[in-house]
Design a protein around this motif. Structure first.
Motif, mmCIF file in Angstrom:
data_model
loop_
_atom_site.group_PDB
_atom_site.id
_atom_site.type_symbol
_atom_site.label_atom_id
_atom_site.label_comp_id
_atom_site.label_asym_id
_atom_site.label_seq_id
_atom_site.Cartn_x
_atom_site.Cartn_y
_atom_site.Cartn_z
ATOM 1 N N VAL A 13 0.821 -1.207 0.000
ATOM 2 C CA VAL A 13 0.000 0.000 0.000
ATOM 3 C C VAL A 13 0.855 1.259 0.000
ATOM 4 O O VAL A 13 0.621 2.191 -0.776
ATOM 5 N N THR A 14 1.866 1.291 0.859
ATOM 6 C CA THR A 14 2.711 2.488 0.955
ATOM 7 C C THR A 14 3.433 2.759 -0.349
ATOM 8 O O THR A 14 3.498 3.900 -0.819
ATOM 9 N N ASP A 15 3.991 1.721 -0.952
ATOM 10 C CA ASP A 15 4.709 1.886 -2.215
ATOM 11 C C ASP A 15 3.771 2.370 -3.318
ATOM 12 O O ASP A 15 4.098 3.283 -4.078
ATOM 13 N N ALA A 16 2.594 1.749 -3.418
ATOM 14 C CA ALA A 16 1.642 2.117 -4.457
ATOM 15 C C ALA A 16 1.169 3.549 -4.276
ATOM 16 O O ALA A 16 1.058 4.310 -5.247
ATOM 17 N N GLU A 17 0.889 3.929 -3.044
ATOM 18 C CA GLU A 17 0.431 5.292 -2.769
ATOM 19 C C GLU A 17 1.487 6.320 -3.128
ATOM 20 O O GLU A 17 1.200 7.352 -3.744
ATOM 21 N N MET A 26 -0.317 8.249 -9.537
ATOM 22 C CA MET A 26 -0.383 9.448 -10.355
ATOM 23 C C MET A 26 -0.902 10.624 -9.538
ATOM 24 O O MET A 26 -0.406 11.757 -9.651
ATOM 25 N N ALA A 27 -1.883 10.375 -8.676
ATOM 26 C CA ALA A 27 -2.436 11.446 -7.848
ATOM 27 C C ALA A 27 -1.373 12.037 -6.929
ATOM 28 O O ALA A 27 -1.284 13.257 -6.763
ATOM 29 N N MET A 28 -0.553 11.178 -6.312
ATOM 30 C CA MET A 28 0.497 11.680 -5.418
ATOM 31 C C MET A 28 1.547 12.458 -6.197
ATOM 32 O O MET A 28 1.993 13.536 -5.755
ATOM 33 N N LEU A 29 1.957 11.951 -7.339
ATOM 34 C CA LEU A 29 2.975 12.644 -8.129
ATOM 35 C C LEU A 29 2.480 14.010 -8.592
ATOM 36 O O LEU A 29 3.263 14.964 -8.680
ATOM 37 N N ARG A 48 9.996 18.633 -2.075
ATOM 38 C CA ARG A 48 9.658 17.369 -2.734
ATOM 39 C C ARG A 48 10.697 16.296 -2.423
ATOM 40 O O ARG A 48 10.356 15.165 -2.074
ATOM 41 N N ALA A 49 11.967 16.653 -2.546
ATOM 42 C CA ALA A 49 13.024 15.681 -2.272
ATOM 43 C C ALA A 49 12.981 15.222 -0.818
ATOM 44 O O ALA A 49 13.108 14.025 -0.527
ATOM 45 N N VAL A 50 12.797 16.162 0.091
ATOM 46 C CA VAL A 50 12.745 15.823 1.515
ATOM 47 C C VAL A 50 11.545 14.928 1.804
ATOM 48 O O VAL A 50 11.658 13.928 2.530
ATOM 49 N N PHE A 51 10.393 15.262 1.242
ATOM 50 C CA PHE A 51 9.184 14.465 1.472
ATOM 51 C C PHE A 51 9.381 13.038 0.964
ATOM 52 O O PHE A 51 9.037 12.066 1.645
ATOM 53 N N VAL A 52 9.923 12.902 -0.233
ATOM 54 C CA VAL A 52 10.139 11.579 -0.819
ATOM 55 C C VAL A 52 11.080 10.753 0.048
ATOM 56 O O VAL A 52 10.800 9.594 0.383
ATOM 57 N N LEU A 53 12.195 11.324 0.423
ATOM 58 C CA LEU A 53 13.198 10.576 1.196
ATOM 59 C C LEU A 53 12.684 10.228 2.591
ATOM 60 O O LEU A 53 12.974 9.139 3.105
ATOM 61 N N LYS A 54 11.898 11.123 3.192
ATOM 62 C CA LYS A 54 11.400 10.881 4.543
ATOM 63 C C LYS A 54 10.172 9.975 4.551
ATOM 64 O O LYS A 54 10.138 8.940 5.235
ATOM 65 N N GLU A 55 9.137 10.353 3.805
ATOM 66 C CA GLU A 55 7.856 9.662 3.886
ATOM 67 C C GLU A 55 7.842 8.342 3.109
ATOM 68 O O GLU A 55 7.220 7.374 3.543
ATOM 69 N N ALA A 56 8.495 8.310 1.967
ATOM 70 C CA ALA A 56 8.472 7.085 1.149
ATOM 71 C C ALA A 56 9.579 6.106 1.542
ATOM 72 O O ALA A 56 9.345 4.898 1.607
ATOM 73 N N PHE A 57 10.768 6.638 1.835
ATOM 74 C CA PHE A 57 11.912 5.759 2.050
ATOM 75 C C PHE A 57 12.365 5.668 3.500
ATOM 76 O O PHE A 57 13.223 4.851 3.825
ATOM 77 N N GLY A 58 11.803 6.492 4.360
ATOM 78 C CA GLY A 58 12.093 6.373 5.781
ATOM 79 C C GLY A 58 13.472 6.820 6.212
ATOM 80 O O GLY A 58 13.959 6.402 7.265
ATOM 81 N N PHE A 59 14.132 7.672 5.421
ATOM 82 C CA PHE A 59 15.426 8.199 5.838
ATOM 83 C C PHE A 59 15.233 9.153 7.011
ATOM 84 O O PHE A 59 14.212 9.832 7.115
ATOM 85 N N ALA A 111 -1.210 0.760 -9.575
ATOM 86 C CA ALA A 111 -2.643 0.461 -9.529
ATOM 87 C C ALA A 111 -3.129 0.042 -10.915
ATOM 88 O O ALA A 111 -2.483 0.326 -11.927
ATOM 89 N N PRO A 112 -4.276 -0.637 -10.986
ATOM 90 C CA PRO A 112 -4.810 -1.017 -12.294
ATOM 91 C C PRO A 112 -5.140 0.215 -13.137
ATOM 92 O O PRO A 112 -5.732 1.186 -12.642
#
Length: 302
Positions: free
Chosen positions: A96-100, A104-107, A118-129, A250-251
């Motif tokens: 779920v986390t990866d798909a979200e 397209m809506a998130m991007l 954007r870079a900070v959000f991606v690294l923190k929220e998606a990758f957990g750095f 997603a489909p």
């Protein structure tokens, strides 16, 4: 394969996953990964104790530089600018986390952030750095990173409500939408769409598409009910193939000829499992990966 090549290959999927989420473009992400390899292959690696962190720092900075340089082009783009779609593997879609994080809506929402946010959000929220790791990666102070993370998180959460439509339900709705579109069944389309549904189309000035969002169930349903009955880009409807595919976790749907993809469709849903947003990407410059059936595993944990 040399030791340096082996290490880079081991982390290549991570590097693409980071760059794609920062840039919203598979083509630019691949370029960032290739530039990362050039820097990695020419670096003195004898003092690099954590190759993963080192490579992530390089690709993050390269992606940031590229994002800043492309901002003007996106602001002067003809019609809505939408992210470049990618085919994703089933294991990405099942998380779920990866798909979200790659939807397209998130991007689209991430496009409204500053490059740093954007870079900070991606690294923190998606990758957990951690904030310290991100500060090192983007070459900012930890305090600045914390502030950027806070602003980005508030911005994204205010614009991206989380609904619980599961993958099975998404696929069922997509199958119904595909059948109704190819059959010209406007009544079924109306039932699948939220009353205030919005259709965004991206032709990039290369192909004819709506330059403004199309809104309302009746208008959007009529648009799709006739889409397979008219000639498109000089291609008769009998030569256009429509299929289901995993797109951005997603489909979704692909429209194609025997030679190339000509459009993709992805959906967003509300709490009633009705379609609230449709993203239609037809700019041929953004469909090369779809045409070549390049599938990405864009998991966030490696």
């Amino acid at each position: 394969m040399s030791a340096g090549q082996h290490v880079f290959h081991e982390h290549r999927r991570l590097l693409f996953s980071v760059a794609y989420r920062i840039l919203g473009s598979a083509t630019d992400a691949e370029d960032a990964v290739q530039d990362t390899w050039i820097k990695w292959s020419s670096a003195d690696r004898s003092h690099i104790n954590e190759p993963k962190a080192y490579l992530t720092r390089i690709v993050s900075n390269l992606a940031l530089e590229r994002l800043r340089s492309t901002r003007h082009k996106r602001e002067t783009y003809i019609g809505p600018w939408l992210p470049e779609p990618i085919l994703t593997s089933s294991d990405t879609a099942d998380t779920v986390t990866d798909a979200e994080s790659v939807s397209m809506a998130m991007l689209v929402i991430l496009e409204t952030l500053s490059p740093l946010e954007r870079a900070v959000f991606v690294l923190k929220e998606a990758f957990g750095f951690s904030h310290a790791e991100i500060a090192d990666a983007v070459e900012r102070s930890e305090a600045a990173v914390r502030q950027a993370a806070h602003r980005a998180r508030q911005h994204v959460h205010a614009r991206r409500p989380r609904f619980t439509t599961n993958r099975t339900q998404q696929r069922k709705i997509t199958e119904q939408f595909l059948a109704a579109t190819t059959g010209g069944d406007i009544n079924t389309l109306m039932n699948l769409l939220s009353p205030d549904v919005t259709l965004w189309t991206d032709g990039g000035g290369k192909v004819r598409q709506a330059l403004k969002p199309v809104t309302g169930a009746q208008t959007v349903a009529s648009w799709f009910a006739t889409i397979t009955t008219v000639t498109y880009q000089g291609i008769p409807p009998t030569d256009i193939h429509t299929e289901l595919a995993d797109i951005n976790g997603a489909p979704g749907m692909i429209f194609s000829t025997p030679n190339r993809a000509i459009a993709t469709i992805t959906f967003d849903y509300d709490t009633h499992n009705q379609i609230t947003t449709i993203h239609n990407i037809a700019n041929p410059d953004k469909l090369h990966a779809i045409t070549h059936r390049t599938t990405h595993n864009i998991a966030t944990r490696y």
